[in-house]
Write a protein that holds these residues in place. Structure first.
Motif, PDB file in Angstrom:
ATOM      1  N   LEU A 128       4.909   8.752  -0.251  1.00  0.00           N
ATOM      2  CA  LEU A 128       5.909   8.923  -1.305  1.00  0.00           C
ATOM      3  C   LEU A 128       6.632  10.261  -1.153  1.00  0.00           C
ATOM      4  O   LEU A 128       7.854  10.342  -1.294  1.00  0.00           O
ATOM      5  N   ASN A 129       5.869  11.310  -0.866  1.00  0.00           N
ATOM      6  CA  ASN A 129       6.480  12.629  -0.689  1.00  0.00           C
ATOM      7  C   ASN A 129       7.411  12.667   0.519  1.00  0.00           C
ATOM      8  O   ASN A 129       8.492  13.265   0.464  1.00  0.00           O
ATOM      9  N   GLU A 131       0.848  -1.184   0.000  1.00  0.00           N
ATOM     10  CA  GLU A 131       0.000   0.000   0.000  1.00  0.00           C
ATOM     11  C   GLU A 131       0.882   1.232   0.000  1.00  0.00           C
ATOM     12  O   GLU A 131       1.879   1.286   0.712  1.00  0.00           O
ATOM     13  N   ILE A 132       0.513   2.204  -0.800  1.00  0.00           N
ATOM     14  CA  ILE A 132       1.297   3.419  -0.881  1.00  0.00           C
ATOM     15  C   ILE A 132       0.343   4.605  -0.943  1.00  0.00           C
ATOM     16  O   ILE A 132      -0.767   4.499  -1.473  1.00  0.00           O
ATOM     17  N   LYS A 187       9.618   0.589  -1.305  1.00  0.00           N
ATOM     18  CA  LYS A 187       8.287   1.109  -1.638  1.00  0.00           C
ATOM     19  C   LYS A 187       8.383   2.233  -2.671  1.00  0.00           C
ATOM     20  O   LYS A 187       7.627   2.285  -3.637  1.00  0.00           O
ATOM     21  N   PHE A 188       9.319   3.126  -2.441  1.00  0.00           N
ATOM     22  CA  PHE A 188       9.482   4.289  -3.306  1.00  0.00           C
ATOM     23  C   PHE A 188       9.887   3.868  -4.716  1.00  0.00           C
ATOM     24  O   PHE A 188       9.266   4.267  -5.700  1.00  0.00           O
ATOM     25  N   ILE A 189      10.921   3.044  -4.807  1.00  0.00           N
ATOM     26  CA  ILE A 189      11.419   2.609  -6.121  1.00  0.00           C
ATOM     27  C   ILE A 189      10.377   1.778  -6.858  1.00  0.00           C
ATOM     28  O   ILE A 189      10.137   1.966  -8.055  1.00  0.00           O
ATOM     29  N   PHE A 190       9.751   0.845  -6.151  1.00  0.00           N
ATOM     30  CA  PHE A 190       8.733   0.012  -6.793  1.00  0.00           C
ATOM     31  C   PHE A 190       7.625   0.888  -7.378  1.00  0.00           C
ATOM     32  O   PHE A 190       7.205   0.690  -8.531  1.00  0.00           O
ATOM     33  N   SER A 191       7.158   1.871  -6.625  1.00  0.00           N
ATOM     34  CA  SER A 191       6.068   2.737  -7.087  1.00  0.00           C
ATOM     35  C   SER A 191       6.478   3.547  -8.303  1.00  0.00           C
ATOM     36  O   SER A 191       5.732   3.635  -9.289  1.00  0.00           O
ATOM     37  N   ILE A 192       7.671   4.145  -8.253  1.00  0.00           N
ATOM     38  CA  ILE A 192       8.135   4.978  -9.356  1.00  0.00           C
ATOM     39  C   ILE A 192       8.377   4.131 -10.617  1.00  0.00           C
ATOM     40  O   ILE A 192       7.997   4.513 -11.732  1.00  0.00           O
ATOM     41  N   ILE A 222       6.503  12.890  -8.711  1.00  0.00           N
ATOM     42  CA  ILE A 222       5.928  11.933  -7.758  1.00  0.00           C
ATOM     43  C   ILE A 222       4.409  12.030  -7.764  1.00  0.00           C
ATOM     44  O   ILE A 222       3.701  11.018  -7.755  1.00  0.00           O
ATOM     45  N   LYS A 223       3.910  13.252  -7.803  1.00  0.00           N
ATOM     46  CA  LYS A 223       2.460  13.448  -7.863  1.00  0.00           C
ATOM     47  C   LYS A 223       1.886  12.817  -9.130  1.00  0.00           C
ATOM     48  O   LYS A 223       0.857  12.133  -9.102  1.00  0.00           O
TER      49      LYS A 223
END
Length: 432
Positions: free
Chosen positions: A202-203, A196-197, A287-292, A223-224
């Motif tokens: 993320l910010n 979950e993100i 989490k950050f890398i996976f999302s981006i 990011i947005k």
């Protein structure tokens, strides 16, 4: 492309084994010290990847990854790998956790599970991007290594949508002189990595990262936009998906190199040394890398679908929407798009009655006419957008004009941009 991925432990301790495939006759077996060779010969993948840990530095008395890779290839040859296997295999060296003795010296390797998972994920990310199927052999390796590798591939499966089939083998017992082992085809894994993100999370992670924004291509605005892409993909929001993916771009190679956890030696201890003294945990970085990266791959897939796009207008044809439907993996999103496709296909089947003498019609008016003229055939829920915004945000009927030639024109004005942004802000978290 089909890729065989195998985890390895310490190959110096392996004995020659009679490996049988459980579905074959007992006369059909291979003598080898590893399952990698017989599985490669049976499956005939396009490429193979062997993952070992840098704790093998101690075993081989080499302290360089390239020298360790040479040692692994030497063992692979000793184990009977033919030229085809050797030429189509590469070795990945990942980081380790544990304490190992060499002579009178102990060497410690200090890494958390997420350090190791992140390291494997980053190294596999560019190597499996073209895979349609990954064949995963979990026979060898210290227990956490097969687990971390399977988990990393499960997250990569979410991004690339490949299949994973799993192999393992039954244990041997050297004390009892039992050197027969059955290679088990454990079937296909349907498990995908999930997390979950939120945009806020993320910010916050981004603020705590010391990054060169110019090189990475990541900013608060990017990011947005990534979050908008992820929400649009998750919930099948066709026009926002096309709109927000159009200019999304990051330097993924730089990001991967920056954030991969590496170990450096300090007084016989290998400790994780993060680039630029990053204080964020590997779990948060993951989490950050996976999302981006997930957002980047969605953008690559969908940014060229629109036939025409400006800052306030998007034009799609019916076939493009069908392509989006085929490329979206999430079943909830597919169902929402399926409902819209069904309505659009019906409208175009009856276009003479619905368009009458016009070349274009507002989607909302076409929907109303379909109800009035074909009440028994046209089965559709109420299109009250203020009450049921979620169900219709993909194709908002008040802002889309249907052309007689099966073209859809989306008036992406400031009002609808505000609506979309408000809707996505209300999605506090998205499960990826």
């Amino acid at each position: 492309m089909r890729i065989l991925v195998a985890t390895w432990g310490n190959p110096e301790r392996w004995q020659e084994v009679n490996y049988y495939f459980l579905t074959d006759s007992e006369d059909n077996y291979s003598k080898s010290k590893t399952t990698y060779v017989p599985i490669f010969e049976i499956e005939k993948p396009d490429r193979g990847i062997i993952i070992v840990q840098n704790s093998l530095f101690v075993e081989y008395n080499v302290f360089d990854e390239n020298l360790l890779k040479e040692k692994i290839f030497q063992k692979l040859k000793e184990f009977g790998a033919n030229e085809n296997i050797i030429n189509n295999t590469e070795v990945i060296v990942t980081i380790s956790s544990g304490k190992y003795k060499k002579g009178n010296n102990f060497f410690s390797f200090r890494a958390s599970f997420y350090d190791i998972l992140l390291n494997i994920f980053i190294q596999l990310y560019p190597k499996v991007k073209d895979a349609k199927e990954v064949i995963l052999d979990l026979t060898h390796g210290i227990n956490y290594l097969p687990t971390a590798t399977f988990l990393a591939l499960s997250y990569l499966k979410k991004i690339y949508n490949f299949r994973i089939r799993i192999y393992n083998s039954t244990p041997i017992d050297m004390k009892e002189n039992i050197l027969d082992s059955f290679i088990l085809k454990l079937g296909e894994s349907q498990i995908e990595g999930k997390l979950e993100i939120s945009l806020e999370e993320l910010n916050n992670i981004f603020k705590n990262l010391k990054m060169n924004h110019d090189k990475s291509g990541i900013s608060a605005e990017v990011i947005k936009k990534a979050y908008m892409i992820l929400v649009s993909y998750k919930y099948g929001l066709i026009f926002p998906l096309v709109y927000y993916t159009r200019n999304f771009q990051i330097n993924s190679n730089y990001i991967l190199d920056l954030f991969i956890p590496r170990q450096v030696m300090k007084d016989n201890s290998y400790v994780v040394n993060k680039s630029n003294e990053i204080s964020v945990s590997s779990e948060e970085i993951f989490k950050f890398i996976f999302s981006i990266l997930f957002a980047e791959n969605i953008a690559k897939k969908f940014k060229k679908i629109s036939t025409n796009i400006t800052s306030d207008r998007i034009i799609l044809d019916l076939n493009s929407i069908k392509n989006i439907y085929n490329d979206i993996a999430d079943e909830v999103a597919k169902k929402l798009i399926e409902n819209e496709l069904s309505a659009l296909e019906f409208i175009y089947q009856k276009k003479d009655e619905i368009f009458e003498n016009r070349d274009e019609i507002l989607y909302k008016d076409a929907d109303r006419k379909a109800r009035e003229k074909f009440e028994n055939e046209y089965n559709r829920r109420s299109s009250n957008e203020s009450r049921n915004f979620f169900a219709h945000v993909s194709l908002l009927q008040n802002y889309i004009y249907l052309k007689r030639n099966e073209i859809l024109e989306y008036k992406f004005n400031s009002e609808i941009k505000g609506k979309i942004k408000k809707f996505i802000r209300e999605i506090k978290k998205v499960e990826l």
